[in-house]
Design a protein around this motif. Structure first.
Motif, PDB file in Angstrom:
ATOM      1  N   GLN A 274       0.840  -1.201   0.000  1.00  0.00           N
ATOM      2  CA  GLN A 274       0.000   0.000   0.000  1.00  0.00           C
ATOM      3  C   GLN A 274       0.879   1.257   0.000  1.00  0.00           C
ATOM      4  O   GLN A 274       0.587   2.221  -0.704  1.00  0.00           O
ATOM      5  N   GLN A 275       1.948   1.238   0.789  1.00  0.00           N
ATOM      6  CA  GLN A 275       2.852   2.397   0.853  1.00  0.00           C
ATOM      7  C   GLN A 275       3.524   2.625  -0.495  1.00  0.00           C
ATOM      8  O   GLN A 275       3.667   3.771  -0.956  1.00  0.00           O
ATOM      9  N   ALA A 276       3.954   1.504  -1.133  1.00  0.00           N
ATOM     10  CA  ALA A 276       4.592   1.631  -2.448  1.00  0.00           C
ATOM     11  C   ALA A 276       3.609   2.181  -3.463  1.00  0.00           C
ATOM     12  O   ALA A 276       3.973   3.013  -4.319  1.00  0.00           O
ATOM     13  N   ARG A 277       2.358   1.748  -3.401  1.00  0.00           N
ATOM     14  CA  ARG A 277       1.333   2.228  -4.325  1.00  0.00           C
ATOM     15  C   ARG A 277       1.065   3.697  -4.085  1.00  0.00           C
ATOM     16  O   ARG A 277       0.899   4.474  -5.066  1.00  0.00           O
ATOM     17  N   ILE A 278       1.016   4.103  -2.830  1.00  0.00           N
ATOM     18  CA  ILE A 278       0.796   5.517  -2.510  1.00  0.00           C
ATOM     19  C   ILE A 278       1.936   6.366  -3.070  1.00  0.00           C
ATOM     20  O   ILE A 278       1.713   7.443  -3.653  1.00  0.00           O
ATOM     21  N   GLN A 279       3.160   5.898  -2.868  1.00  0.00           N
ATOM     22  CA  GLN A 279       4.321   6.637  -3.393  1.00  0.00           C
ATOM     23  C   GLN A 279       4.260   6.752  -4.907  1.00  0.00           C
ATOM     24  O   GLN A 279       4.575   7.801  -5.487  1.00  0.00           O
ATOM     25  N   GLU A 280       3.840   5.670  -5.565  1.00  0.00           N
ATOM     26  CA  GLU A 280       3.719   5.678  -7.029  1.00  0.00           C
ATOM     27  C   GLU A 280       2.679   6.684  -7.480  1.00  0.00           C
ATOM     28  O   GLU A 280       2.908   7.460  -8.439  1.00  0.00           O
ATOM     29  N   LEU A 281       1.563   6.719  -6.788  1.00  0.00           N
ATOM     30  CA  LEU A 281       0.500   7.660  -7.138  1.00  0.00           C
ATOM     31  C   LEU A 281       0.932   9.099  -6.882  1.00  0.00           C
ATOM     32  O   LEU A 281       0.627  10.016  -7.666  1.00  0.00           O
ATOM     33  N   GLU A 282       1.665   9.301  -5.802  1.00  0.00           N
ATOM     34  CA  GLU A 282       2.156  10.655  -5.499  1.00  0.00           C
ATOM     35  C   GLU A 282       3.104  11.133  -6.584  1.00  0.00           C
ATOM     36  O   GLU A 282       3.089  12.309  -6.976  1.00  0.00           O
ATOM     37  N   GLN A 283       3.958  10.219  -7.067  1.00  0.00           N
ATOM     38  CA  GLN A 283       4.873  10.588  -8.156  1.00  0.00           C
ATOM     39  C   GLN A 283       4.100  10.966  -9.412  1.00  0.00           C
ATOM     40  O   GLN A 283       4.461  11.920 -10.117  1.00  0.00           O
ATOM     41  N   GLN A 284       3.038  10.191  -9.725  1.00  0.00           N
ATOM     42  CA  GLN A 284       2.229  10.521 -10.901  1.00  0.00           C
ATOM     43  C   GLN A 284       1.575  11.890 -10.740  1.00  0.00           C
ATOM     44  O   GLN A 284       1.491  12.655 -11.701  1.00  0.00           O
TER      45      GLN A 284
END
Length: 307
Positions: A274-284
């Motif tokens: 979930q944290q990795a997905r959040i970081q990915e979304l934040e980068q987008q």
């Protein structure tokens, strides 16, 4: 099921169902049913296997021991959480009362059979007494001879049961007055011979009473031995059940720990993903926010060149 019924009753009475109370009620129902099942099993097996009257008390005792052991197994199989052994005590008390009933039934059938046998064997003797056959010189010796022969036939007859000696002793004691009358009427005997005959008659009765006391003592001793064996059997099966419940509890605890560890690991893995997905979304999101800025920067540069 019983749990559902308990909950429905609680809801209808506007009471909040309590898991502990429901569990206690269920265990009481299960244990009461286990006691009834065990008692019914014991009673049915005793009736099916018994052949009254038994030749000896040991025969009945051995049958009781076998049926009792099996009945305890039936109880242990269906009982739950009988930690204070209350229901085991109920079972023991009920079996004890039932055993006493079987003992009484066995004794009564023995008494009936023995009395019927004595009536048949002594019928000719009683006929002779009623006809004053022994009221003559030498009549007493003749009476004692006939009585002894009949008693020997009685003793040799099988299948009389556990009350054989007691019934014979009571019967011979009831004949004592008749024997004394025949002795007194036998004028051919001297006073000394009569005294000796009286002593022999008393000795026979004393011997028979001694056998009766020995038999009664054996009965008491056997009942005590059965009681001790019953308690030992209860203890052994209780220990086995406690060990089995402890083993199941240990397995349940190990399974709980294993599942808890798996759940923790799964949660940690989910948190990381979930944290990795959040970081990915934040980068987008940041990339999308940077695009207008770069577009504006390019536009300002074009205006400057045109001027």
């Amino acid at each position: 099921g019983d749990v559902t019924v308990t909950y429905v009753d609680s809801i209808r009475s506007a009471k909040v169902p309590c898991i502990e109370n429901t569990g206690l009620a269920l265990s009481q129902i299960e244990n009461s049913a286990a006691v009834q099942d065990a008692v019914s099993y014991y009673e049915n097996e005793m009736k099916a296997r018994s052949k009254f009257p038994t030749a000896t008390l040991d025969e009945l005792s051995n049958l009781h021991t076998d049926c009792q052991s099996e009945a305890i197994s039936v109880f242990m199989k269906h009982s739950v959480s009988d930690q204070d052994n209350d229901y085991q005590m109920q079972l023991a008390d009920l079996k004890k009362k039932m055993l006493e009933q079987f003992i009484q039934e066995n004794e009564q059938k023995s008494v009936n059979k023995c009395k019927a046998l004595l009536q048949t064997l002594f019928s000719p003797l009683e006929t002779r007494i009623s006809k004053a056959f022994y009221c003559k010189a030498g009549g007493y010796d003749c009476f004692v001879k006939d009585q002894t022969e009949i008693t020997e036939k009685y003793n040799m007859t099988s299948g009389k049961g556990v009350k054989a000696d007691e019934v014979l002793a009571e019967f011979l004691n009831s004949m004592k007055c008749v024997e004394q009358s025949i002795l007194q009427m036998d004028q051919a005997m001297s006073q000394k011979e009569k005294e000796i005959a009286e002593e022999k008659a008393k000795a026979r009765i004393t011997e028979q009473e001694g056998k009766l006391k020995e038999e009664m003592l054996k009965v008491v001793q056997q009942m005590m031995a059965d009681e001790r064996r019953s308690h030992k059997e209860h203890e052994q099966q209780l220990i086995q059940k406690m060990e089995e419940e402890r083993r199941r509890a240990d397995e349940a605890q190990r399974l709980t720990i294993h599942l808890t560890n798996e759940i923790t690991a799964l949660r940690e893995q989910q948190a990381k993903e979930q944290q990795a997905r959040i970081q990915e979304l934040e980068q987008q999101v940041r990339r999308l926010q940077d695009q207008p800025r770069r577009a504006n920067s390019c536009t300002h540069s074009d205006h400057g060149m045109n001027d």
